[in-house]
Design a protein around this motif. Structure first.
Motif, PDB file in Angstrom:
ATOM      1  N   VAL A  42       0.852  -1.189   0.000  1.00  0.00           N
ATOM      2  CA  VAL A  42       0.000   0.000   0.000  1.00  0.00           C
ATOM      3  C   VAL A  42       0.888   1.239   0.000  1.00  0.00           C
ATOM      4  CG1 VAL A  42      -1.739   1.331   1.247  1.00  0.00           C
ATOM      5  CG2 VAL A  42      -1.883  -1.164   1.215  1.00  0.00           C
ATOM      6  N   GLN A  43       0.675   2.132  -0.963  1.00  0.00           N
ATOM      7  CA  GLN A  43       1.401   3.402  -1.032  1.00  0.00           C
ATOM      8  C   GLN A  43       0.489   4.516  -0.539  1.00  0.00           C
ATOM      9  OE1 GLN A  43       2.768   3.894  -5.060  1.00  0.00           O
ATOM     10  NE2 GLN A  43       4.077   2.087  -5.000  1.00  0.00           N
ATOM     11  N   PHE A  44       1.037   5.395   0.265  1.00  0.00           N
ATOM     12  CA  PHE A  44       0.252   6.370   1.021  1.00  0.00           C
ATOM     13  C   PHE A  44       0.626   7.780   0.595  1.00  0.00           C
ATOM     14  CE2 PHE A  44      -1.984   7.590   4.926  1.00  0.00           C
ATOM     15  CZ  PHE A  44      -1.440   8.830   5.198  1.00  0.00           C
ATOM     16  N   SER A  45      -0.379   8.614   0.289  1.00  0.00           N
ATOM     17  CA  SER A  45      -0.156  10.032  -0.003  1.00  0.00           C
ATOM     18  C   SER A  45      -1.206  10.848   0.746  1.00  0.00           C
ATOM     19  CB  SER A  45      -0.250  10.320  -1.507  1.00  0.00           C
ATOM     20  OG  SER A  45       0.779   9.669  -2.232  1.00  0.00           O
ATOM     21  N   LEU A  46      -0.741  11.722   1.608  1.00  0.00           N
ATOM     22  CA  LEU A  46      -1.627  12.603   2.379  1.00  0.00           C
ATOM     23  C   LEU A  46      -1.803  13.914   1.630  1.00  0.00           C
ATOM     24  CD1 LEU A  46      -3.051  13.356   5.131  1.00  0.00           C
ATOM     25  CD2 LEU A  46      -0.818  14.230   5.854  1.00  0.00           C
ATOM     26  N   TYR A  47      -3.052  14.361   1.469  1.00  0.00           N
ATOM     27  CA  TYR A  47      -3.305  15.621   0.792  1.00  0.00           C
ATOM     28  C   TYR A  47      -2.886  16.771   1.703  1.00  0.00           C
ATOM     29  CZ  TYR A  47      -6.266  12.897  -2.396  1.00  0.00           C
ATOM     30  OH  TYR A  47      -6.730  11.979  -3.297  1.00  0.00           O
TER      31      TYR A  47
END
Length: 307
Positions: free
Chosen positions: A127-132
């Motif tokens: 799982v790759q995570f990107s926070l706005y």
């Protein structure tokens, strides 16, 4: 879909309550043509028009984008993710990952619980995570509302609940359903729209691919702040980019492109790659959008108001 349909849907995405006469003038056709085609698009399920309430207004100020890999059958994974109440966008994609999900959360602890729950689904791998960090454009939602506008009464909530079901309800029909006058409904709806708390537009049915190409780009950046700001401006200058956000994580920017063709999509990606502040671009195509929702229950809005 032909060019007329694409232009009509785009106009309704920007303003779902636009009068047929205004749409007709913009598109260069007779009002009856617009009215008939809008009704057909709604009746066939190609679009639905309803109110989207800003995530901050419903107590969900943290938004994240997750890409994940799947081993084995994909449908059971997506069917399980449909049960998550804080998932607002879910798509099966091409590329190195097989799925992308957008989650709205109350805080980072809420995000952590959701990520761990997704990782625990059988078949979900990396799982790759990107926070706005900052949303630059969200077609279905506008700028962040003023915090002073985030106080609602029963009348506001009743109107939002009705418009989430049908964004083109007349003020007369809203008056009948809420027990208020049409003029009061008009004034309150316009205030909610002007404040950024609510926006009304069309949402396309994208479960299966159509003639348009819905794709995503993850952009890795380098250089100084001025160059990065220029890359953001580049995205905002492309009208077919429906969503763009500055992010923390794997990417510096994430965007969603609704191109009319593979050629248009390719031209946009080439332009992004050519920007001096862009060091790398990763792309994916949304092959099947399982979920795109902006509706929130009346119970949640009432609970937030009480708190």
């Amino acid at each position: 879909m032909d060019e007329f349909d694409e232009d009509l849907i785009r106009a309704l995405q920007l303003d779902g309550r636009a009068q047929f006469s205004v749409l007709a003038a913009e598109l260069g056709v007779h009002r009856t043509v617009v009215a008939g085609r809008v009704h057909e698009l709604i009746e066939t399920g190609e679009i639905r028009i309803h109110a989207a309430v800003h995530p901050r207004a419903v107590g969900l100020p943290v938004q994240v984008n997750l890409q994940f890999r799947i081993s084995g059958p994909s449908s059971p994974v997506f069917e399980r993710l449909l049960e998550f109440t804080n998932v607002v966008f879910l798509s099966e994609i091409s590329g190195q990952s097989q799925g992308v999900v957008e989650v709205w959360a109350a805080d980072l602890d809420d995000v952590g619980r959701t990520v761990r729950a997704i990782q625990a689904i059988p078949g979900v791998g990396e799982v790759q995570f990107s926070l706005y960090d900052r949303v630059l454009r969200r077609l279905r939602l506008g700028e962040d509302p003023d915090p002073k506008e985030l106080a609602f009464d029963d009348f506001d909530i009743d109107l939002m609940a009705q418009l989430q079901l049908d964004g083109r309800l007349t003020f007369g029909e809203l008056a009948r359903r809420t027990g208020r006058s049409a003029s009061a409904c008009r004034a309150r709806v316009l205030r909610l729209l002007d404040s950024g708390v609510m926006r009304i537009g069309a949402v396309r049915s994208r479960l299966n691919a159509t003639s348009s190409v819905l794709s995503g780009v993850g952009i890795m950046l380098s250089g100084d702040a001025e160059g990065i700001a220029s890359a953001e401006d580049l995205l905002l200058d492309v009208p077919t980019i429906e969503f763009a956000a500055r992010t923390l994580g794997r990417y510096g920017l994430i965007a969603t492109i609704a191109a009319r063709s593979i050629g248009d999509y390719t031209d946009i990606v080439r332009m992004i790659r050519a920007h001096p502040a862009v060091s790398r671009v990763e792309t994916w195509v949304h092959a099947s959008v399982w979920l795109e929702r902006y509706e929130w229950s009346l119970d949640r809005l009432e609970r937030l108001r009480r708190d």
